[in-house]
Design an enzyme around this catalytic site. Structure first.
Site, mmCIF file in Angstrom:
data_model
loop_
_atom_site.group_PDB
_atom_site.id
_atom_site.type_symbol
_atom_site.label_atom_id
_atom_site.label_comp_id
_atom_site.label_asym_id
_atom_site.label_seq_id
_atom_site.Cartn_x
_atom_site.Cartn_y
_atom_site.Cartn_z
ATOM 1 N N GLU A 149 0.802 -1.225 0.000
ATOM 2 C CA GLU A 149 0.000 0.000 0.000
ATOM 3 C C GLU A 149 0.838 1.281 0.000
ATOM 4 O O GLU A 149 0.752 2.093 0.927
ATOM 5 C CB GLU A 149 -0.971 -0.002 1.190
ATOM 6 C CG GLU A 149 -2.059 -1.030 1.044
ATOM 7 C CD GLU A 149 -3.184 -0.897 2.082
ATOM 8 O OE1 GLU A 149 -2.980 -0.225 3.103
ATOM 9 O OE2 GLU A 149 -4.254 -1.481 1.842
ATOM 10 N N GLU A 302 -6.685 -7.888 -0.745
ATOM 11 C CA GLU A 302 -7.062 -7.970 0.674
ATOM 12 C C GLU A 302 -8.536 -7.620 0.828
ATOM 13 O O GLU A 302 -9.039 -6.700 0.175
ATOM 14 C CB GLU A 302 -6.306 -6.931 1.516
ATOM 15 C CG GLU A 302 -4.844 -7.158 1.706
ATOM 16 C CD GLU A 302 -4.205 -6.053 2.564
ATOM 17 O OE1 GLU A 302 -4.923 -5.403 3.357
ATOM 18 O OE2 GLU A 302 -2.998 -5.832 2.416
HETATM 19 C C1 GAL Z 1 -4.447 -2.877 4.828
HETATM 20 C C2 GAL Z 1 -2.973 -3.222 4.955
HETATM 21 C C3 GAL Z 1 -2.762 -4.497 5.770
HETATM 22 C C4 GAL Z 1 -3.581 -4.458 7.029
HETATM 23 C C5 GAL Z 1 -5.022 -4.227 6.652
HETATM 24 C C6 GAL Z 1 -5.948 -4.225 7.836
HETATM 25 O O1 GAL Z 1 -4.650 -1.562 4.461
HETATM 26 O O2 GAL Z 1 -2.400 -3.404 3.691
HETATM 27 O O3 GAL Z 1 -1.392 -4.638 6.060
HETATM 28 O O4 GAL Z 1 -3.129 -3.451 7.839
HETATM 29 O O5 GAL Z 1 -5.144 -2.982 6.017
HETATM 30 O O6 GAL Z 1 -7.283 -4.031 7.428
#
Ligand code: GAL
Length: 653
Positions: A149, A302
């Protein structure tokens, strides 16, 4: 890139559990249960890979790669630059960012390195070289997940500011050009030396816009530095980096050109509103944005298995939500469903973030069962290889441009509350979504316009160089353009067009905007269109008619007889102008008519009930119910029952 299967997996922080072989053992067993075929690994592992400068420990990663391979999963191997080790920050403080006041941040947190630091760039290259060489031949190596990110947040250290000044010099050549472009005679802001430029003055909009552009490009440049060794030693391994919800300092359209496959992290606010309908639309828009970025399948890198820990409140997912959100991503072009995180961490910032495997440690949880259902579905869908390689073409494109958003953010407009640029783009999108018509979401670069019949420019305030010619050519050839209030107000350096707007296109639209105005909160702005009453809010452009047909005028006393919708024939096409901000009811009716005129068909031949979405990929259709009520559809003689948060997929066995 070619996908052989839909991917199912998660961020796996194996290194947090090295002293718990019993837990690791279970992990590999559970991965099979949920039918995982990939794991994203090593994301924040620099301190474990290089324990002190030059002291490497790849043993645990070797083991992890081997175990994944033996267990039937592939590795999406991360480069660890998202978080730097403490030894590095203390030995080389330049790797830490400097804030606007000139204070260097202390070590800690993540996603906060300085992108011009020569040391950090070199260290990343060294680390990535070691990773690429070490795993080049490893059968588990499937893809790279570069950093994590990237966010484009600026660093104000001397190096970054100096680089910005060189970037400006390269762009403007002379200070005179820069002073003109930034209109610096205003408030005595003229610069007489490049070294006087410090990017912290929000009253010079051109400068802040360039600062954001610079930071976005600098991040992409940093990424390029990271991937050089990966390309050199492992040219056949695809590269991605996980994009986010697009409210960061990055132009993702530009960035997308540099990755082999676009991936993104989706964290909607499910279950916080009366129904999931609006959140579903917003999420659909984002998926379509990332699908359109390369007009190829993307990856959902994710999403949360249930609740998360970084919003004011994030409700655990209700029964059906995990599956529905997964089907939605696939329906809009994703080839993967991956979660943050595989196993809930025991300590640290994210210990209350849900995971596929929760602290309770068993597979006997609602979350685990939900994820297993998704795994089974993906396995089933993977049989259809055509589906994996297909995303449908769209007849309609909506321009949602990051740099335009930054320009609107920076501008002091007649209305500064509720600028809502992104929300406005989504309102236009919604009209098509609700009809079952796919849209592309594209940048103001306006590439490959010949693919489209209708092109929509909601609040396209800033026209990058060349916009006028591209729009003219599109309309000349028979395309339909719809622009709204504020469109074509400024050029690429935020200088207002003179002689009426939309800039240089007043002939094409057959109108001239004489003032960008406001509908005040206490006012009514009603009009009728095709016999139906509607109401505008927030913004109104006051126009002079220069030959356009006026399709509707306001009837409310405050705005009596002012045009709401104009239409102008230009070449073989039409240019429409919507002078005011309209609700989704109007947009739905208006665009339904335009679709009819342009012979653009829905994926279905019936009205979709409220909350139901239909999407199509090749021969497969996805029906999804984001509403609270069970509905039944009659699709080509077949009765389809969709319970609330339910779905149905047509076209697979
Ligand atoms: C994302 C990030 C992850 C984790 C996740 C939690 O933005 O890439 O490492 O922190 O959020 O929701």
């Amino acid at each position: 890139m070619v996908f052989e299967n839909f991917l199912h997996g998660a961020d796996y922080n194996y290194e947090q559990w090295l002293d718990r072989s019993d837990i690791l053992e279970k992990d590999f067993f559970y991965m099979k249960e949920v039918k995982a075929n990939v794991m994203s690994i090593g994301i924040f592992s620099w301190a474990m890979l290089e324990t002190d400068e030059g002291q490497y420990n790849f043993k645990w990663l070797d083991n992890l790669m081997d175990r994944l391979q033996a267990n039937g999963q592939k590795a999406i191997l991360a480069t660890p630059s998202g978080s730097k080790p403490a030894w590095m920050s203390y030995k080389y403080p330049e790797v830490c960012r400097v804030d606007e006041k000139g204070i260097r941040e202390k070590h800690g947190g993540r996603h906060n390195h300085c992108r011009t630091s020569i040391v950090y760039r070199e260290k990343c290259r060294e680390m990535n070289t070691l990773l690429a060489k070490r795993y080049a031949k490893h059968p588990a190596l499937f893809m790279y997940h570069v950093s994590n990110e990237y966010n484009g947040v600026p660093c104000f250290c001397d190096n970054c500011v100096a680089e910005f000044r060189s970037w400006l010099e390269h762009k403007y050549k002379t200070l005179d050009n820069l002073n003109k472009a930034w209109w610096t005679t205003f408030w005595s802001h003229r610069f007489t030396d490049w070294n006087q430029i410090f990017p912290n003055d929000g009253s010079i909009q051109g400068m802040i816009l360039d600062w954001r552009r610079f930071n976005s490009e600098l991040t992409i440049n940093f990424f390029n530095n990271e991937i050089e060794p990966l390309r050199k030693y492992t040219p056949n391994i695809p590269i991605t980096t996980n994009f986010q919800f697009p409210d960061v300092w990055l132009d993702y359209h530009m960035f997308a050109k540099k990755v082999d496959v676009v991936s993104w992290d989706s964290y909607p606010d499910w279950h916080l509103y009366d129904s999931e309908i609006e959140e579903g639309i917003k999420t659909a828009f984002m998926h379509d944005l990332y699908r359109s970025a390369k007009k190829q399948p993307f990856m959902l890198m994710e999403c949360t298995p249930s609740s998360l820990n970084w919003k004011p409140q994030a409700r655990q997912k209700k029964e059906g939500m995990t599956e529905l959100a997964s089907v939605q991503a696939i329906a809009h072009g994703s080839n993967s469903i991956q979660y943050f995180q595989w196993r809930q961490s025991r300590g640290g910032e994210e210990k209350f973030h849900s995971a596929v495997v929760s602290h309770i440690g068993t597979d006997n949880t609602r979350i685990f069962k939900d994820i297993t259902k998704v795994g089974c579905l993906l396995e089933k869908l993977s049989v259809n290889k055509k589906l994996l390689s297909t995303v449908d073409k769209s007849d309609v494109a909506i321009v949602y441009d990051f740099q335009n958003g930054w320009a609107i953010d920076g501008a002091g407009l007649p209305r500064n509350n509720r600028k809502n640029y992104q929300a406005e783009c989504i309102e236009h999108y919604k009209a098509f979504y609700k009809k079952g018509i796919q849209c592309d979401i594209i940048s103001a670069e306006l590439e490959n316009l010949s693919d489209y019949k209708i092109l929509i420019l909601p609040m396209l305030y800033m026209f990058p160089d060349g916009t006028e010619q591209k729009l003219k050519a599109f309309v000349e050839k028979g395309g339909t353009v719809v622009a709204t209030y504020l469109t074509g107000t400024v050029d690429s350096t935020d200088l207002c067009f003179l002689d009426g707007t939309p800039g240089n296109l007043t002939d094409m639209f057959g109108i001239k905007v004489e003032q960008n105005g406001v509908i005040a909160d206490n006012e009514k702005a009603e009009f009728q269109y095709n016999g139906k009453k509607y109401n505008s809010v927030d913004y109104i452009d006051i126009i002079q008619n220069a030959g356009a047909q006026v399709l509707s005028k306001f009837e409310s006393p405050d705005f009596l007889d002012m045009p709401v919708i104009t239409k102008n024939k230009a070449g073989n096409g039409y240019a429409y102008y919507l002078t005011s901000r309209n609700n989704s009811d109007f947009l739905k009716d208006f665009y339904a008519e335009l679709c009819k005129e342009n012979n653009i068909k829905s994926f279905v031949n019936f009205e979709l009930p409220d909350g139901v979405s239909v999407q199509k990929r090749g021969d497969v259709k996805f029906f999804m119910n984001f509403g609270n009520k069970e509905v039944s559809l009659n699709y080509e003689g077949k009765e389809i029952n969709l319970k609330s948060l339910g779905y149905y997929i047509e076209g697979i066995d």
